[in-house]
Each structure stands twice: as structure tokens, then as C-alpha cells.
Write a protein that holds these residues in place. Structure first.
Motif, PDB file in Angstrom:
ATOM      1  N   ILE A 105      36.027 -24.393 -32.637  1.00 36.16           N
ATOM      2  CA  ILE A 105      36.958 -23.506 -31.930  1.00 36.16           C
ATOM      3  C   ILE A 105      37.115 -23.035 -31.230  1.00 36.16           C
ATOM      4  O   ILE A 105      36.909 -21.543 -32.603  1.00 36.16           O
ATOM      5  CB  ILE A 105      38.349 -25.230 -32.321  1.00 36.16           C
ATOM      6  N   ASP A 107      40.442 -20.132 -30.083  1.00 37.81           N
ATOM      7  CA  ASP A 107      41.288 -20.128 -29.728  1.00 37.81           C
ATOM      8  C   ASP A 107      42.017 -19.489 -28.785  1.00 37.81           C
ATOM      9  O   ASP A 107      41.447 -19.191 -27.410  1.00 37.81           O
ATOM     10  CB  ASP A 107      42.540 -20.883 -30.667  1.00 37.81           C
ATOM     11  N   THR A 108      42.377 -18.546 -29.333  1.00 34.87           N
ATOM     12  CA  THR A 108      42.585 -17.134 -29.239  1.00 34.87           C
ATOM     13  C   THR A 108      41.721 -16.679 -28.731  1.00 34.87           C
ATOM     14  O   THR A 108      41.788 -15.211 -28.090  1.00 34.87           O
ATOM     15  CB  THR A 108      43.555 -16.351 -30.007  1.00 34.87           C
ATOM     16  N   GLY A 109      40.325 -16.380 -29.470  1.00 34.97           N
ATOM     17  CA  GLY A 109      39.331 -16.072 -29.267  1.00 34.97           C
ATOM     18  C   GLY A 109      39.317 -14.377 -30.555  1.00 34.97           C
ATOM     19  O   GLY A 109      37.946 -14.033 -30.758  1.00 34.97           O
ATOM     20  N   ASN A 110      40.304 -14.735 -30.955  1.00 39.60           N
ATOM     21  CA  ASN A 110      40.596 -13.721 -32.247  1.00 39.60           C
ATOM     22  C   ASN A 110      39.248 -13.443 -32.940  1.00 39.60           C
ATOM     23  O   ASN A 110      38.803 -12.831 -32.813  1.00 39.60           O
ATOM     24  CB  ASN A 110      41.403 -13.358 -32.867  1.00 39.60           C
ATOM     25  N   THR A 111      39.294 -14.828 -33.370  1.00 40.94           N
ATOM     26  CA  THR A 111      37.717 -14.076 -34.695  1.00 40.94           C
ATOM     27  C   THR A 111      36.809 -14.319 -34.260  1.00 40.94           C
ATOM     28  O   THR A 111      35.673 -13.569 -34.313  1.00 40.94           O
ATOM     29  CB  THR A 111      38.127 -15.966 -35.131  1.00 40.94           C
ATOM     30  N   LYS A 135      39.852 -23.842 -25.999  1.00 39.24           N
ATOM     31  CA  LYS A 135      41.133 -23.646 -25.253  1.00 39.24           C
ATOM     32  C   LYS A 135      41.221 -22.869 -25.063  1.00 39.24           C
ATOM     33  O   LYS A 135      41.609 -21.670 -24.682  1.00 39.24           O
ATOM     34  CB  LYS A 135      42.291 -23.992 -26.445  1.00 39.24           C
ATOM     35  N   PHE A 157      46.919 -28.655 -30.357  1.00 35.20           N
ATOM     36  CA  PHE A 157      46.633 -28.622 -32.191  1.00 35.20           C
ATOM     37  C   PHE A 157      45.896 -29.760 -32.060  1.00 35.20           C
ATOM     38  O   PHE A 157      46.372 -31.081 -32.310  1.00 35.20           O
ATOM     39  CB  PHE A 157      47.735 -28.560 -33.662  1.00 35.20           C
ATOM     40  N   ILE A 158      44.136 -29.488 -32.633  1.00 32.11           N
ATOM     41  CA  ILE A 158      44.012 -31.093 -32.856  1.00 32.11           C
ATOM     42  C   ILE A 158      43.155 -30.744 -34.296  1.00 32.11           C
ATOM     43  O   ILE A 158      42.996 -29.532 -34.734  1.00 32.11           O
ATOM     44  CB  ILE A 158      42.464 -30.923 -32.251  1.00 32.11           C
TER      45      ILE A 158
HETATM   46  P1  IMP Z   1      41.132 -17.994 -32.318  1.00 32.86           P
HETATM   47  O1  IMP Z   1      42.327 -18.337 -32.381  1.00 32.86           O
HETATM   48  O2  IMP Z   1      40.328 -18.135 -31.440  1.00 32.86           O
HETATM   49  O3  IMP Z   1      40.851 -16.541 -33.372  1.00 32.86           O
HETATM   50  O4  IMP Z   1      40.942 -19.628 -34.030  1.00 32.86           O
HETATM   51  C1  IMP Z   1      40.880 -19.247 -35.138  1.00 32.86           C
HETATM   52  C2  IMP Z   1      40.496 -20.180 -36.139  1.00 32.86           C
HETATM   53  O5  IMP Z   1      41.953 -21.257 -35.763  1.00 32.86           O
HETATM   54  C3  IMP Z   1      39.888 -21.216 -35.603  1.00 32.86           C
HETATM   55  O6  IMP Z   1      37.975 -20.967 -35.732  1.00 32.86           O
HETATM   56  C4  IMP Z   1      40.239 -22.553 -36.064  1.00 32.86           C
HETATM   57  O7  IMP Z   1      39.727 -22.183 -37.642  1.00 32.86           O
HETATM   58  C5  IMP Z   1      41.151 -22.647 -36.019  1.00 32.86           C
HETATM   59  N1  IMP Z   1      41.730 -23.480 -34.825  1.00 32.86           N
HETATM   60  C6  IMP Z   1      42.375 -22.737 -34.112  1.00 32.86           C
HETATM   61  N2  IMP Z   1      43.155 -24.617 -33.176  1.00 32.86           N
HETATM   62  C7  IMP Z   1      43.002 -24.735 -34.289  1.00 32.86           C
HETATM   63  C8  IMP Z   1      42.869 -26.431 -33.678  1.00 32.86           C
HETATM   64  O8  IMP Z   1      43.530 -26.852 -32.840  1.00 32.86           O
HETATM   65  N3  IMP Z   1      43.294 -27.316 -34.809  1.00 32.86           N
HETATM   66  C9  IMP Z   1      42.442 -26.640 -36.192  1.00 32.86           C
HETATM   67  N4  IMP Z   1      42.156 -25.647 -36.449  1.00 32.86           N
HETATM   68  C10 IMP Z   1      42.771 -24.222 -35.140  1.00 32.86           C
END
Ligand code: IMP
Ligand code: MG
Length: 181
Positions: A105, A107-111, A135, A157-158
Motif C-alpha cells: 500500500i 499511503d502518505t508515500g513517505n516509505t 490512497k 484503514f484496511i
Molecule cells: P506510507 O504512509 O505510504 O509510508 O505507508 C507506510 C506503511 O503504512 C505501509 O507500507 C503499510 O505498512 C502501512 N499502512 C498504510 N495504510 C495502511 C492501512 O490502511 N492498513 C494497514 N497498513 C497501512
């Protein structure tokens, strides 16, 4: 499909396994066409992307391709930077390889942004991003454009099919969404 309950929270069925697999087959068709003769290296970001990466890789059986796994080590930063992520376990030489980074997934894209900058330093021929879920409303890095997206979803949240809540629910075969009623 029944409701699931974790930590006192209710989750309702959202995307069933048949739909996930139908979408994976569509993505695999595009990847197969785009990467024929490029021998791509699928890089699965553990733990969450494991089911998706393996199923996507298997759906690309008509091309030569390799699969490897990395893990992100998170630790608390000392300042306001928060969580810093570092890649662990990448044994392969990425030089001149066509890399398909597989995430569960964005989400914020930070990872993904941190991961990309670390992998780019290893001089791959190209890096593409495949994510099962995206997202767009949560994205904080507008320059980040995943190449292969399974499903665009709202900022909710999923869990399931690799996605966890405190380590649990990764073994659910379908994807569930938090029931906020
Ligand atoms: P980021 O915010 O794009 O860096 O997402 C970081 C990590 O947050 C993802 O790789 C997931 O492990 C976790 N994550 C983000 N959204 C969800 C969700 O809706 N369910 C479960 N894990 C999530
Ligand atoms: Mg993840």
C-alpha cells in the motif's frame, strides 16, 4: 464473508480474493508486455507485500523474471524527522537491472520516497512501482506516481491479504475495511 474483529474494532468485507486475483491478472498482462526481454527483478517489501508480490510474480509466468525480498528497518529519529527507514537484506546487485518494487500500500508515500532514493543509488536501469493499494488522498509526495496500481481506495484503514493491524490479519484472504459506524 463475515465481519472480522481485531482489538475491539470491526472490519467489514471490502475487496474479495476473486477480485484481487482478477486485478492481478490484468496487471500481470501489462507487466508481461512492458518487460518482455528485460528480465525484471521483482523486489518485494516485507512483510506486508508478500502475498501480493508472490501472486503477481506467479501471474507473470510468460517472461523471465526474478524475485527477491527486502525489509525496512524503522527506528525513531532523534529529532522531528520521526521514523527513518533503512533497507535490509538486499543481496542482489541492482546495477543495470529493471527493478519492479512491489508494495502492499502507498499511503502518505513517505516509505516509498525513502526507499526509491536508496535504491536509485544502486544504479538500476529502471525502477517501476507496483502497489496493490493506493490512497491518493493521503499522498504527501505528488511527484510519486506508482506505475501499476491494483486499487485506488479512500483514506480509510484496511487489513487483510498482507496488510496488518499490529501484526495480525495478514492471513486474511480478502481485504477488509474499518467499519466506522
Ligand atoms: P506510507 O504512509 O505510504 O509510508 O505507508 C507506510 C506503511 O503504512 C505501509 O507500507 C503499510 O505498512 C502501512 N499502512 C498504510 N495504510 C495502511 C492501512 O490502511 N492498513 C494497514 N497498513 C497501512
Ligand atoms: Mg508495508
Amino acid at each position: 464473508m463475515k465481519q472480522k474483529c481485531y482489538q475491539g474494532m470491526k472490519f467489514r468485507p471490502y475487496i474479495d480474493n476473486a477480485r484481487i486475483h482478477a486485478r492481478i491478472a490484468e496487471l500481470a498482462k501489462v507487466i508481461t508486455a512492458d518487460f518482455a526481454d528485460k528480465k525484471p527483478l521483482f523486489v518485494c517489501v516485507l512483510n506486508g507485500a508478500a502475498p501480493f508480490a508472490v501472486d503477481l510474480f506467479r501471474a507473470c509466468e510468460d517472461i523471465d523474471a526474478e524475485l527477491t525480498f527486502i525489509r525496512l528497518k524503522s527506528y525513531e529519529g532523534t529529532g522531528s524527522t520521526g521514523v527513518v527507514k533503512q533497507v535490509m537484506g538486499l543481496g542482489e546487485n541492482l546495477e543495470n537491472r529493471h527493478v519492479i518494487l512491489v508494495e502492499d500500500i502507498i499511503d502518505t508515500g513517505n516509505t516509498m520516497v525513502k526507499l526509491l532514493s536508496q535504491l536509485r543509488a544502486l544504479n538500476p536501469a529502471s525502477i517501476s512501482i507496483a502497489t496493490l493499494l493506493f490512497k491518493p488522498e493521503a499522498l504527501q509526495h505528488l511527484e510519486l506516481k506508482p506505475d501499476f496500481v491494483g486499487f485506488e481506495i479512500p483514506k480509510k484503514f484496511i487489513i487483510g491479504y498482507g496488510l496488518d493491524i499490529d501484526g495480525l490479519a495478514r492471513n486474511l484472504n480478502d481485504i477488509y475495511i474499518l467499519d466506522e459506524e
